[in-house]
Design an enzyme around this catalytic site. Sequence first.
Site, mmCIF file in Angstrom:
data_model
loop_
_atom_site.group_PDB
_atom_site.id
_atom_site.type_symbol
_atom_site.label_atom_id
_atom_site.label_comp_id
_atom_site.label_asym_id
_atom_site.label_seq_id
_atom_site.Cartn_x
_atom_site.Cartn_y
_atom_site.Cartn_z
ATOM 1 N N ARG A 107 0.819 -1.221 0.000
ATOM 2 C CA ARG A 107 0.000 0.000 0.000
ATOM 3 C C ARG A 107 0.850 1.268 0.000
ATOM 4 O O ARG A 107 0.341 2.353 -0.279
ATOM 5 C CB ARG A 107 -0.948 -0.003 1.193
ATOM 6 C CG ARG A 107 -2.186 -0.868 0.976
ATOM 7 C CD ARG A 107 -3.134 -0.790 2.154
ATOM 8 N NE ARG A 107 -2.700 -1.629 3.265
ATOM 9 C CZ ARG A 107 -3.275 -1.638 4.459
ATOM 10 N NH1 ARG A 107 -4.299 -0.833 4.703
ATOM 11 N NH2 ARG A 107 -2.822 -2.434 5.412
ATOM 12 N N THR A 147 1.323 -12.887 10.874
ATOM 13 C CA THR A 147 2.148 -12.458 12.013
ATOM 14 C C THR A 147 2.582 -13.628 12.889
ATOM 15 O O THR A 147 3.703 -13.630 13.424
ATOM 16 C CB THR A 147 1.380 -11.428 12.849
ATOM 17 O OG1 THR A 147 0.065 -11.921 13.137
ATOM 18 C CG2 THR A 147 1.263 -10.103 12.105
ATOM 19 N N GLU A 198 -12.629 -9.136 16.073
ATOM 20 C CA GLU A 198 -12.380 -8.239 14.947
ATOM 21 C C GLU A 198 -13.655 -7.462 14.618
ATOM 22 O O GLU A 198 -14.771 -7.941 14.847
ATOM 23 C CB GLU A 198 -11.916 -9.039 13.727
ATOM 24 C CG GLU A 198 -10.572 -9.725 13.912
ATOM 25 C CD GLU A 198 -9.465 -8.760 14.302
ATOM 26 O OE1 GLU A 198 -9.420 -7.648 13.740
ATOM 27 O OE2 GLU A 198 -8.650 -9.107 15.176
ATOM 28 N N ARG A 243 46.979 39.693 -16.019
ATOM 29 C CA ARG A 243 45.898 40.128 -16.893
ATOM 30 C C ARG A 243 46.504 40.949 -18.024
ATOM 31 O O ARG A 243 47.610 41.494 -17.908
ATOM 32 C CB ARG A 243 44.876 40.959 -16.121
ATOM 33 C CG ARG A 243 45.411 42.237 -15.517
ATOM 34 C CD ARG A 243 44.418 42.861 -14.554
ATOM 35 N NE ARG A 243 44.912 44.141 -14.042
ATOM 36 C CZ ARG A 243 44.612 44.640 -12.849
ATOM 37 N NH1 ARG A 243 43.844 43.965 -12.030
ATOM 38 N NH2 ARG A 243 45.065 45.834 -12.475
#
Length: 457
Positions: free
Chosen positions: A16, A79, A155, A440
Amino acid sequence: MSNRYAIILAAGQGTRMKSKLYKVLHPVCGKPMVQHVVDQVQSLNINEIVAIVGHGAEAVKARLGENIKYALQPEQLGTAHAVLQSRDMLQGKEGVTLVVCGDTPLIKAETMEQLISHHEETNAKATILTAIAENPAGYGRIIRNESGFVEKIVEHKDATEEERTIPEINTGTYCFDNKALFEAIQQVSNDNVQGEYYLPDVIEILKNQGEAVSAYVTDSFEETLGVNDRVALAEAERIMRKRINELHMRNGVTLIDPDNTYLGADVTIGQDTVILPGTTITDGAVIGTECIIGPNSEISHCEIGDNTVIRQSAAFDSKIGSHVNIGPFAHIRPDSHIGDDVKIGNFVEIKKAVIGNGSKASHLSYIGDAEVGEDVNIGCGSITVNYDGKNKYLTKIEDGVFIGCNSNLVAPVTIGKGAYVAAGSTITEDVPGDALSIARARQVNKENYVEQLNFKK
């Protein structure tokens, strides 16, 4: 006190999240969520910690290191199946085992300690960490008997209307008698729609055996938040950031706008430092006292001294001294070491360079692969030309040097102590100490030249 063990469930891919990064490695306030869990567990008096890994096992191991043990769950079958993978390490041992999910980054060590203590005090074979939810829809409900022990977990989809009114929910964190856990877990079946082995079924098995199952109610529902998608990840980040910011403020740090200040979990900040809005400080940065950081600055893995100001700038993997003034819009790149009383001004970039005490690069300069001494002044638009397209070379600027504006120092080159480089010079050879170097072209003015080109009508 009995032996204590911990099992951290960190094997899930987290589909997800819709990410190539494994779920438990997604960061919360700069630290992977599973690292938050491990850090909290390690602060307890735990004899052994076992992380159950599966998807991205090598990446998870690399992040968590060698201070804990690992068990591989090659297939994610629930699990209970995950916990079972640790049996070779823990089965048969006397003691208490904590089971916590690696996607619950907000859980605190104090809460887990209270859960374990409650478990030991009640002599239960299993204890569930529960919480009171304002909206318990979707969570398993805790059904207690008259003595306060747990009768069952129901549940949501299986609960009666009366049971659904119960606000006490299962958080998914448990404490078990270790021997009882591994004896019961082998009886768990996968006779369900998903065909998986669920850890809450161990509770039912222990109840059927006449064992006591207890529950400890945490007073912080937000600690139990499990992160399964980006929405929950953002919520965990918000809660953790608030927790971290409040800790720093209580320790004497001023955050002008805490809701828009982003501090990593492992950041150290001294007293009387002020952090302005839009600032992000991460990756173990250490900031001294009485500093001002921000607004809109990014500091990562830096060590910063006292009384330093960094405004609207970015600094990474570097050491910055005390009484330094940086920004706005400066960029301190990795491996830079900036001494005390230094000024790094607007639109200055420092990369892999040492800047000595009291030196200045006030604006529009690039100082890369350089060793700059003390009390050096680097004029506007000056550059250490460190790269020939293939190799990087070192520029050495000794103490007390003055570099005029718009100078190019073509490395490898050394500017000797006390030397001056005239503005507009391109230096390709070493400059002796106390010398003036001018490199320069001589200026030539050609009178009326523009008229000859017919540029003017």
